[in-house]
Design a protein around this motif. Structure first.
Motif, mmCIF file in Angstrom:
data_model
loop_
_atom_site.group_PDB
_atom_site.id
_atom_site.type_symbol
_atom_site.label_atom_id
_atom_site.label_comp_id
_atom_site.label_asym_id
_atom_site.label_seq_id
_atom_site.Cartn_x
_atom_site.Cartn_y
_atom_site.Cartn_z
ATOM 1 N N SER A 7 44.674 46.372 30.383
ATOM 2 C CA SER A 7 44.977 45.902 31.743
ATOM 3 C C SER A 7 45.750 46.829 32.454
ATOM 4 N N THR A 8 45.660 47.028 33.738
ATOM 5 C CA THR A 8 46.380 47.841 34.579
ATOM 6 C C THR A 8 47.160 47.176 36.023
ATOM 7 N N SER A 9 48.339 47.836 36.207
ATOM 8 C CA SER A 9 48.783 47.022 37.389
ATOM 9 C C SER A 9 48.002 47.090 38.691
ATOM 10 N N ASP A 10 47.187 48.340 38.771
ATOM 11 C CA ASP A 10 46.086 48.343 39.997
ATOM 12 C C ASP A 10 45.135 47.162 39.769
ATOM 13 N N GLY A 11 44.751 46.861 38.846
ATOM 14 C CA GLY A 11 43.699 45.995 38.417
ATOM 15 C C GLY A 11 44.203 44.617 38.779
ATOM 16 N N ILE A 12 45.529 44.191 38.655
ATOM 17 C CA ILE A 12 46.050 42.991 38.735
ATOM 18 C C ILE A 12 46.196 42.852 40.382
ATOM 19 N N ILE A 13 46.796 43.800 40.968
ATOM 20 C CA ILE A 13 47.165 43.883 42.449
ATOM 21 C C ILE A 13 45.913 43.896 43.082
ATOM 22 N N HIS A 14 44.622 44.374 42.754
ATOM 23 C CA HIS A 14 43.349 44.281 43.292
ATOM 24 C C HIS A 14 42.898 42.920 43.521
ATOM 25 N N VAL A 15 43.175 41.962 42.285
ATOM 26 C CA VAL A 15 42.575 40.675 42.435
ATOM 27 C C VAL A 15 43.570 39.753 43.514
ATOM 28 N N PHE A 16 44.693 40.245 43.601
ATOM 29 C CA PHE A 16 45.557 39.513 44.767
ATOM 30 C C PHE A 16 45.085 40.055 46.018
ATOM 31 N N GLU A 17 44.745 41.181 46.034
ATOM 32 C CA GLU A 17 44.173 41.577 47.593
ATOM 33 C C GLU A 17 43.018 41.015 48.004
ATOM 34 N N LYS A 18 41.985 40.857 46.858
ATOM 35 C CA LYS A 18 40.929 40.144 47.279
ATOM 36 C C LYS A 18 41.077 38.781 47.484
ATOM 37 N N ALA A 19 41.986 38.008 47.062
ATOM 38 C CA ALA A 19 42.410 36.724 47.116
ATOM 39 C C ALA A 19 43.114 36.351 48.709
ATOM 40 N N ARG A 20 43.598 37.302 49.130
ATOM 41 C CA ARG A 20 44.369 37.514 50.559
ATOM 42 C C ARG A 20 43.301 37.827 51.689
ATOM 43 N N LYS A 21 42.388 38.482 51.150
ATOM 44 C CA LYS A 21 41.273 38.793 52.162
ATOM 45 C C LYS A 21 40.418 37.820 52.391
ATOM 46 N N TYR A 22 39.977 37.058 51.299
ATOM 47 C CA TYR A 22 39.542 35.816 51.436
ATOM 48 C C TYR A 22 40.056 34.795 52.536
ATOM 49 N N GLY A 28 41.912 30.721 57.262
ATOM 50 C CA GLY A 28 43.255 30.181 56.833
ATOM 51 C C GLY A 28 42.795 28.798 56.975
ATOM 52 N N GLY A 29 43.588 28.162 57.622
ATOM 53 C CA GLY A 29 43.596 26.751 57.493
ATOM 54 C C GLY A 29 44.113 26.052 56.338
ATOM 55 N N ASP A 30 43.579 24.954 55.672
ATOM 56 C CA ASP A 30 44.356 24.402 54.588
ATOM 57 C C ASP A 30 43.620 24.975 53.394
ATOM 58 N N LYS A 31 42.950 26.134 53.228
ATOM 59 C CA LYS A 31 42.309 26.647 52.212
ATOM 60 C C LYS A 31 43.222 27.683 51.469
ATOM 61 N N LEU A 32 43.558 27.652 50.166
ATOM 62 C CA LEU A 32 44.414 28.313 49.366
ATOM 63 C C LEU A 32 43.669 28.976 48.261
ATOM 64 N N PRO A 33 43.575 30.262 48.228
ATOM 65 C CA PRO A 33 42.809 31.004 47.256
ATOM 66 C C PRO A 33 43.783 30.913 45.749
ATOM 67 N N VAL A 34 42.994 30.721 44.765
ATOM 68 C CA VAL A 34 43.566 30.798 43.576
ATOM 69 C C VAL A 34 43.483 31.921 42.558
ATOM 70 N N VAL A 35 44.210 32.860 42.100
ATOM 71 C CA VAL A 35 44.078 33.860 41.230
ATOM 72 C C VAL A 35 44.389 33.086 39.852
ATOM 73 N N LEU A 36 43.156 33.416 38.886
ATOM 74 C CA LEU A 36 43.397 32.717 37.622
ATOM 75 C C LEU A 36 43.638 34.277 36.849
ATOM 76 N N LEU A 37 44.682 34.041 36.011
ATOM 77 C CA LEU A 37 44.725 35.190 35.018
ATOM 78 C C LEU A 37 44.596 34.785 33.559
ATOM 79 N N ASP A 38 43.527 34.984 33.160
ATOM 80 C CA ASP A 38 43.127 34.500 31.926
ATOM 81 C C ASP A 38 43.422 35.702 30.664
ATOM 82 N N GLU A 39 44.135 34.752 29.575
ATOM 83 C CA GLU A 39 44.664 35.813 28.433
ATOM 84 C C GLU A 39 45.613 36.625 29.058
#
Length: 283
Positions: A7-22, A28-39
């Motif tokens: 795993s790398t820091s860039d990979g983790i940051i990229h997942v959060f950026e995808k969630a915010r893009k969603y 927006g509204g009442d939708k809140l994306p969830v980032v699942l960090l498995d293992e």
């Protein structure tokens, strides 16, 4: 995000950026994306310490509420600096009562309560639960076998008993133990001995490993098979057995090259695995 030692820091940051893009694209509204960090515990073992970026990602900046929800799953505790930024839920090991209840729940999926041998099968499952708890307490090789092996043992035993009846319990239990508690020259004999003390198996002979592998390949509900081998001769013998099964075979070799130690390589290999599963191949 699948955590690993690569795993790398860039990979983790990229997942959060995808969630915010969603969030932005969904209005927006009442939708809140969830980032699942498995293992996530495996990612903490990575040489580059990629989880250091979580300190800022887990704390909202400039707002009262986070813009992304985060769930992390780990087999062990992380360092306090990360755990203090979240709600920590810890699941303890099952005690004997919990093991028996779990075994009964699994057995109920395969055994009709109206069967004449239903009570005997239930008692057998309880004995298996008792034996497993003792094995976990006395195991010379800690954590080599775990709850997944116990669940699979109960599932295999009850499936076979549903088909063949309680009279075949000795052979069924012995084979199921070897299929689910094999793999180590120290742990496996110890497991067999402790289970033997609880369940009468009439000193049945140990079936050849080839028979166990063949039975696994023919079993539609079997677990993914792990065979630990040393040397090419054993691999050639295994390949011959697989070819005799009449199914398509795909062989993948791991790589230690520096450029293959990356998330991109892992995702590429995972895609190959998914393709093999979709096409009903033996991988």
């Amino acid at each position: 995000y699948q955590g690993s030692e690569a795993s790398t820091s860039d990979g983790i940051i990229h997942v959060f950026e995808k969630a915010r893009k969603y969030t932005r694209e969904s209005g927006g509204g009442d939708k809140l994306p969830v980032v699942l960090l498995d293992e996530i515990g495996l990612a903490e073992c990575a040489p580059s310490n990629p989880l250091k970026v979580l300190h800022s990602l887990l704390e909202p900046s400039g707002s009262d509420f986070p813009d992304v929800a985060v769930v992390g799953i780990s087999n062990w505790a992380l360092d306090p600096a990360k755990m203090n930024r979240a709600i920590h839920l810890s699941r303890t090991d099952l005690d004997e009562i919990g093991l028996k209840k779990t075994a009964a729940a699994i057995a109920s999926q395969y055994i009709n309560s109206k069967r004449t041998d239903c009570v005997a099968i239930k008692q057998l499952c309880e004995k298996l639960a008792e034996a497993y708890r003792i094995y976990q307490d006395k195991a010379s090789v800690k954590h080599f076998h775990g709850l997944r092996d116990f669940y699979a043992l109960i599932k295999t035993v009850t499936q076979k008993l549903a088909q063949q009846g309680i009279a075949k319990q000795g052979k069924i239990v012995r084979t199921a133990i070897l299929r689910n508690f094999g793999g180590d020259t120290v742990a496996t004999p110890q497991a067999i001995k402790l289970f033997d003390e609880r369940i009468t198996m009439n000193n049945l002979p140990t079936p050849p490993i080839q028979d166990l592998i063949s039975e696994n390949l023919k079993d539609q509900d079997a677990r993914h098979l792990m065979v630990i081998i040393h040397g090419d001769s054993a691999f050639d013998r295994l390949s011959k057995m697989l070819k005799e099964s009449g199914r398509r075979i795909e062989v993948m070799f791991g790589s230690r090259f520096a450029e293959d130690d990356s998330d991109e390589y892992n995702y590429r290999m995972l895609s190959r695995i998914i393709l093999c599963m979709e096409q009903d191949m033996v991988l």
